[in-house]
Scaffold this motif. Structure first.
Motif, PDB file in Angstrom:
ATOM      1  N   GLN A  99       0.839  -1.200   0.000  1.00 44.09           N
ATOM      2  CA  GLN A  99       0.000   0.000   0.000  1.00 44.09           C
ATOM      3  C   GLN A  99       0.875   1.252   0.000  1.00 44.09           C
ATOM      4  N   SER A 100       1.944   1.203   0.811  1.00 45.36           N
ATOM      5  CA  SER A 100       2.844   2.342   0.909  1.00 45.36           C
ATOM      6  C   SER A 100       3.618   2.561  -0.385  1.00 45.36           C
ATOM      7  N   LEU A 101       4.062   1.467  -1.005  1.00 38.26           N
ATOM      8  CA  LEU A 101       4.764   1.585  -2.282  1.00 38.26           C
ATOM      9  C   LEU A 101       3.846   2.149  -3.359  1.00 38.26           C
ATOM     10  N   ASP A 102       2.598   1.744  -3.346  1.00 36.63           N
ATOM     11  CA  ASP A 102       1.634   2.221  -4.328  1.00 36.63           C
ATOM     12  C   ASP A 102       1.454   3.732  -4.232  1.00 36.63           C
ATOM     13  N   LYS A 103       1.542   4.243  -2.997  1.00 36.83           N
ATOM     14  CA  LYS A 103       1.375   5.688  -2.781  1.00 36.83           C
ATOM     15  C   LYS A 103       2.717   6.431  -2.829  1.00 36.83           C
TER      16      LYS A 103
END
Length: 226
Positions: free
Chosen positions: A98-102
């Protein structure tokens, strides 16, 4: 009969107590026994079979995606792009992705990023052992060293693509020096990738020359393509 049973019971208790005392007195010496069949790194890597087992260990680590916390090098590379979105039931479902996506947390505090780094260098460590310890005295060993060089090059290709300048490690590193290794300019890493692949291409067979069971291995064409 009761007296005989009591005597037998007493004898068993005495024997058990003696055994426990003997084990206790032996301490670590009793438990600290050499492992049967275990070979040191200097004793291994001698035969074609040794070399083959060592190279399989490199493939095993290179393909260790999803073995822990659903971590995957390919997902780490894909998530920051516009080609995918982190799904899941909520933001707490695979928070690393999720963090990488953002584009929020791209450093080692992101567990998926940290594991990608570790698995890559574990792969390189195993490849280095093959390259540095196997004496390429037979055609089989020449090919296996070529596979290890191609696998090392492929792993560094991923690393330099993800991080640019990365530590270029070609030998064993003493654990005391793990935190002292600095990053190598990416131009030097690319030069080593090209060197490894050029040397591997000379000794790798075409894919068609492998048996069906061995077609998972690095071939000449794969190394040329990379």
């Amino acid at each position: 009969l009761k007296i005989c049973k009591m005597k037998i019971s007493n004898i068993k208790n005495i024997l058990l107590g003696t055994t426990l005392l003997t084990l206790a007195s032996c301490g670590n010496d009793f438990l600290d026994q050499p492992i049967s069949g275990k070979l040191s790194k200097d004793q291994f890597y001698k035969t074609d079979q040794d070399a083959d087992q060592a190279v399989i260990a490199v493939y095993d680590m290179a393909g260790a995606d999803y073995y822990q916390a659903w971590s995957s090098k390919y997902m780490v590379k894909e998530m920051p792009s516009d080609d995918s979105n982190a799904g899941g039931s909520n933001a707490g479902d695979q928070p690393g992705y999720q963090s990488l996506d953002k584009m929020a947390t791209l450093d080692p505090t992101n567990g998926n990023v940290g594991l990608t780094w570790k698995i890559s260098y574990y792969t390189i460590y195993r490849a280095n052992l093959v390259i540095n310890k196997v004496q390429a005295e037979t055609n089989v060993r020449k090919r296996l060293v070529g596979e290890a060089k191609a696998l090392r090059a492929f792993t560094y290709f991923d690393l330099v693509g993800l991080w640019g300048d990365v530590p270029l490690i070609l030998d064993e590193v003493d654990p005391a020096n793990y935190t002292k290794i600095t990053r190598t300019p990416k131009a030097e890493v690319y030069a080593q990738i090209e060197k490894d692949l050029t040397e591997a291409i000379a000794d790798l067979p075409l894919k068609s020359e492998y048996s069906v069971a061995d077609r998972f291995r690095f071939s000449k064409g794969a190394a040329q393509a990379l």
